[in-house]
Design a protein around this motif. Structure first.
Motif, short mmCIF file in Angstrom:
data_model
loop_
_atom_site.label_atom_id
_atom_site.label_comp_id
_atom_site.label_asym_id
_atom_site.label_seq_id
_atom_site.Cartn_x
_atom_site.Cartn_y
_atom_site.Cartn_z
N GLU A 1 0.86 -1.18 0.00
CA GLU A 1 0.00 0.00 0.00
C GLU A 1 0.90 1.23 0.00
N VAL A 2 0.64 2.13 -0.93
CA VAL A 2 1.38 3.39 -1.02
C VAL A 2 0.40 4.53 -0.83
N ASN B 1 4.30 -2.80 3.30
CA ASN B 1 4.45 -4.06 2.59
C ASN B 1 3.84 -5.17 3.47
N VAL B 2 2.71 -5.71 3.05
CA VAL B 2 1.99 -6.69 3.87
C VAL B 2 1.96 -8.06 3.21
N TYR B 3 2.88 -8.30 2.28
CA TYR B 3 2.81 -9.56 1.54
C TYR B 3 2.99 -10.77 2.45
N GLN B 4 3.78 -10.61 3.55
CA GLN B 4 3.96 -11.73 4.48
C GLN B 4 2.62 -12.17 5.05
N TYR B 5 1.80 -11.21 5.42
CA TYR B 5 0.51 -11.53 6.01
C TYR B 5 -0.43 -12.11 4.95
N ARG B 6 -0.37 -11.55 3.73
CA ARG B 6 -1.24 -12.08 2.68
C ARG B 6 -0.87 -13.52 2.35
N ILE B 7 0.43 -13.80 2.22
CA ILE B 7 0.88 -15.15 1.90
C ILE B 7 0.49 -16.10 3.02
N ARG B 8 0.64 -15.64 4.29
CA ARG B 8 0.30 -16.51 5.41
C ARG B 8 -1.19 -16.84 5.39
#
Length: 864
Positions: A497-498, A717-724
């Motif tokens: 998110e920007v 950057n929230v990709y870790q949460y999305r991937i989890r």
């Protein structure tokens, strides 16, 4: 071995086909139980290993404790290992090139902590003293600051405090800025000297938007002083339901104020500190295991019931030569023991082999879909095998009990004449004249056949009903698991998110630069505008209606004030979202009749009860006008401007980056053209603007954005949460569909086996019908009627029973999750179609085999 048991073994050998049919029925049941139990154990093992990989291995964490309290925890009988950790604070990163990460975050672990939290060394070694550190690789790759092993660091370590704040900020709190200037400072600073001894992979605990890079030093109980404070992460010797009470008692005895539980990990052990969660898991386990055991009993009972029905003449002959009731009963139990000794090992091996093959396919799919190193592995323990054997033996005993009692009560003459199973009284075989008129004489003969041999007919019907109930309840259970998991997750559907700070805008030039970065696969631009609306009391959320009943003053003129969040999407994103929400894009861009997609379904976690709730945010209809109100204060007087917007579609789907609101709020998605009409230029200029991105390489994309040196950009950057979240959803779907496929295969095999066996036992009956003139066409009509009769009657019993069990499962989930009860109509429709297809196939298959039989041979045959 007594004479009756010897004769039983001889009888089993002489009637090999019937014996094999019975063994096959028991093998199916044991395979099902083995597969289900193994699947549950293996899935729990996978989730435990995945959670440990993500968050570390610990069950209880005692925070902010002294050396004396630490000693009490280490000396506790329940403690297996203790990892000591401590957050020292933050230090400025000299020469850092990333303005969004100006700090180093210093964390300390002892030797056990390095193991439990899986600190991964990439170069060098782990620290052995509190004067040594290892540094995250991201300091060099992202911060552009190069360190070498042996370098000496002098750091000014302190706590982050926001201007005017009285609580320190941690790693989850983003950097505090205003107008491009930091609004936070480091306080309570101390000087620390370190030597670099190694480098580590970026820890999972260091989120992408964290304001600091992680460096790790060493601590142990010899280093900390009497008043120093640390955290103790405990791995227990035994994970059991008493751990919560034990931990609270230990904390109370030693005056420890903060105790945290690793609930993500404990859930997969079947434990929770929440009473609602415990009630849900206990209820679901009881219902699921009860359903499986009843289904197993049904499968095995069918085999023994058919066996005893066929052996009734043989048992009568034993009775006529002096066999007692007890000997006849024990003969059936002895048969059960023989069948069990053969079937249980084979069933366990078949179940394990089937699950093993399934896992090999699942692992390929999981590896190809997600970034996960964990694989499903076959968990086989002595406890699992013992549990399967005990449940199987108990099931065989229960299944054989009724046939055994029935066998002991049959008199010699009835058994030899076979008048117990076959009813020949006029009343017993009476049929309605309507049957003959509608379906012909063949259907009437078929129905009379069923009526005069009720026991065998009931066995087949019972088998069908059990299979229907098993499939529907397991389908509903797995759907409930998936729904519950979706409610408990945040539903993150983007990587980065920007947004812009300092009141600046993301202009077209910058926007184009951002979405053109390598790796960006999808993007969405949204503007946010806040409005209000007065909603009729009859249309507000159920939770609000309950509050309104208690306090009528919440309403004004029978209406409740809603906060409306309007989001305008760029054209390409809006078109894609309109298709997903089944809305007309042209209607959304019509300025004469402004329209919006209304998110009328929300989910949230109730703070008071801890329940996850899915509910209607508003009860509205497509095309319904919603009057928006803006409140302005001018010259001390309140004025309002009203605008009407229509509901183009209602949906529970959220566009990329849009989070659901709470109760009393409403998200509405509009086009940029409509938003420009609803707001003036000044309001649009101040409206928050967000860019959400999906990327194939989120970390690299973030680094490229930060390298632009646009100081007014905020990047999350929230990709870790999305991937989890996606990992958990995928694994749950794999578990669910694997479970359903397993039950489906077993149910189909059971139905086919029972019907084909039942028809095979009627060879003499069919031969007699042929001998008195039954034609192949008439014979086929009779069998077709029987198959339709079985299908309809099994559905009449099976569907209500399934619905009742679904309600029980729904109520069990309702202890922790609140969502609307919905019947799985597609599963019900599938069951209806499959029952008739399977029954018809079994009847056709068996009928084809019977047609080939010689009439004379079939009339002379005693057994199958």
């Amino acid at each position: 071995m007594n004479i009756v048991n010897t004769l039983t073994i001889r009888h089993l050998k002489q009637n090999k086909r019937r014996t094999l049919v019975t063994i096959f029925g028991v093998i199916i049941s044991v395979s099902m139980m083995t597969a289900v139990i193994t699947l549950i154990f293996s899935f729990a093992d996978l989730m435990i290993r995945q959670t440990i990989s993500d968050t570390g291995e610990w069950h209880i964490q005692y925070q902010d404790i002294t050396k004396k309290q630490l000693a009490a925890i280490q000396g506790d009988d329940a403690t297996k290992t203790v990892a000591i950790t401590r957050d020292l604070g933050y230090a400025p990163l000299e020469g850092g090139q990333n303005s969004n990460k100006p700090y180093l975050f210093i964390k300390e672990y002892d030797v056990q902590g390095f193991t439990q939290f899986q600190i991964e060394i990439s170069k060098g070694r782990l620290p052995h003293t509190d004067k040594e550190v290892v540094i995250s690789e991201s300091v060099a790759t992202n911060g552009k600051v190069k360190y070498e092993i042996g370098d000496r660091l002098t750091l000014r370590v302190g706590d982050r405090f926001e201007q005017g704040g009285d609580h320190p900020l941690d790693q989850t709190a983003p950097l505090r800025r205003k107008d491009g200037t930091l609004t936070e400072t480091l306080q309570h600073s101390v000087i620390k000297d370190y030597t670099v001894v190694g480098f580590i992979k970026r820890p999972v605990s260091e989120t992408a938007w964290a304001p600091a890079y992680t460096i790790i030093s060493y601590v142990d109980d010899q280093i900390i002083g009497g008043e120093d404070r640390v955290d103790a992460s405990v791995v227990l010797k035994q994970v059991n339901p008493f751990l919560f009470a034990h931990a609270e008692k230990l904390a109370e005895t030693n005056q420890i104020h903060t105790v945290q539980y690793n609930n993500d990990l404990l859930h997969y052990y079947g434990l929770s500190s929440s009473g609602a969660s415990s009630s849900m898991m206990f209820s679901l386990s009881a219902i699921l295991m009860g359903t499986i055991i009843i289904g197993s009993v049904g499968l095995i009972y069918n085999a023994f019931a058919i066996s005893v029905s066929e052996r009734s003449r043989y048992l009568g002959m034993l009775a006529s030569v002096g066999a007692t009731k007890r000997q006849k009963r024990n003969s059936v139990f002895f048969e059960g023991i023989i069948i069990g000794l053969i079937s249980i090992p084979i069933g366990i091996l078949c179940g394990l082999a089937g699950i093993g093959i399934t896992f090999s396919f699942m692992n390929t799919m999981i590896e190809g879909a997600l970034w996960t190193s964990e694989k499903l592995r076959l968990i086989v323990t002595p406890l699992l095998l013992l549990m399967t054997c005990l449940v199987s033996m108990l099931t065989i005993f229960v299944s054989a009990y009724l046939p055994a009692v029935k066998a002991s009560r049959v008199s010699p003459m009835d058994a030899i004449r076979q008048t117990t199973d076959v009813k020949l009284t006029a009343k017993a075989v009476k049929t309605s004249k309507i049957i003959r008129k509608l379906f012909g004489i063949e259907a009437e003969i078929g129905l009379k056949n069923l009526k005069r041999n009720k026991r065998r007919h009931h066995v087949i019907l019972f088998s069908l009903v059990i299979s229907i109930v098993l499939f529907l309840t397991i389908s509903f259970f797995t759907a409930g698991l998936t729904q519950s998991l979706a409610l408990s997750l945040e539903g993150i559907n983007y990587d980065i998110e920007v947004s812009s700070s300092n009141g600046e805008r993301l202009d077209d030039r910058l926007m184009q630069s951002l979405v053109s970065l390598d790796g960006v696969t999808e993007y969405s631009v949204s503007h946010e505008l806040v409005r209000n609306a007065w909603v009729d009391a009859a249309s507000i959320a159920d939770e609000l209606q309950e509050k309104v009943k208690q306090d009528k003053s919440m309403l004004q003129d029978g209406k409740y004030p809603y906060e409306i969040k309007l989001y305008a999407l760029n054209d390409s994103s809006l078109q894609a979202y309109a298709r997903a929400a089944h809305a007309d894009y042209e209607q959304l861009t019509d300025l004469d009749h402004p329209a919006a997609i209304v998110m009328d379904t929300i989910h949230y976690k109730d703070i008071d009860t801890g329940k996850y709730i899915q509910t209607k945010s508003i009860y509205a209809n497509i095309g319904q006008p919603i009057e928006l109100t803006s409140f302005f204060k001018a010259s001390g007087e309140e004025t309002k401007a009203n605008q009407v917007i229509f509901a183009a579609a209602l949906t529970d789907k959220a566009p990329m980056g849009i989070s659901p609101v709470g109760v009393g709020g409403l998200n509405m998605i509009v086009s940029e053209r409509v938003m420009k009409r609803l707001a003036d230029g000044e309001e649009l200029a101040n409206a928050p603007m967000y860019l959400h991105l999906k990327s194939t390489e989120p970390v690299k994309t973030q680094q490229e954005i930060e390298a632009m040196n646009e100081t007014h950009l905020n990047v999350y950057n929230v990709y870790q949460y999305r991937i989890r979240e996606e990992q958990q959803i995928l694994l749950m779907n794999v578990f669910s569909y694997g479970f359903i496929v397993l039950i489906s295969v077993i149910s189909v095999a059971n139905i086919f086996n029972t019907i084909s066996t039942g028809l095979a036992l009627r060879k003499r009956e069919f031969a007699m019908l042929k001998s008195v003139g039954a034609t192949p066409k008439g014979f086929a009509k009779m069998l077709n009627y029987e198959s339709v009769y079985y299908g309809v009657k099994s559905l009449l019993y099976g569907l209500p029973l399934s619905f009742a069990l679904m309600v029980l499962i729904y109520k069990a989930f309702a202890n922790k999750f609140s969502y609307g009860f919905t019947l799985p109509w597609m599963s019900v429709l599938s069951v209806i179609v499959c029952v008739f297809v399977i029954v018809s196939s079994a009847v056709v298959y068996s009928g084809a085999k019977i047609k080939k039989e010689n009439i004379i041979d079939a009339l002379k045959q005693e057994n199958i």
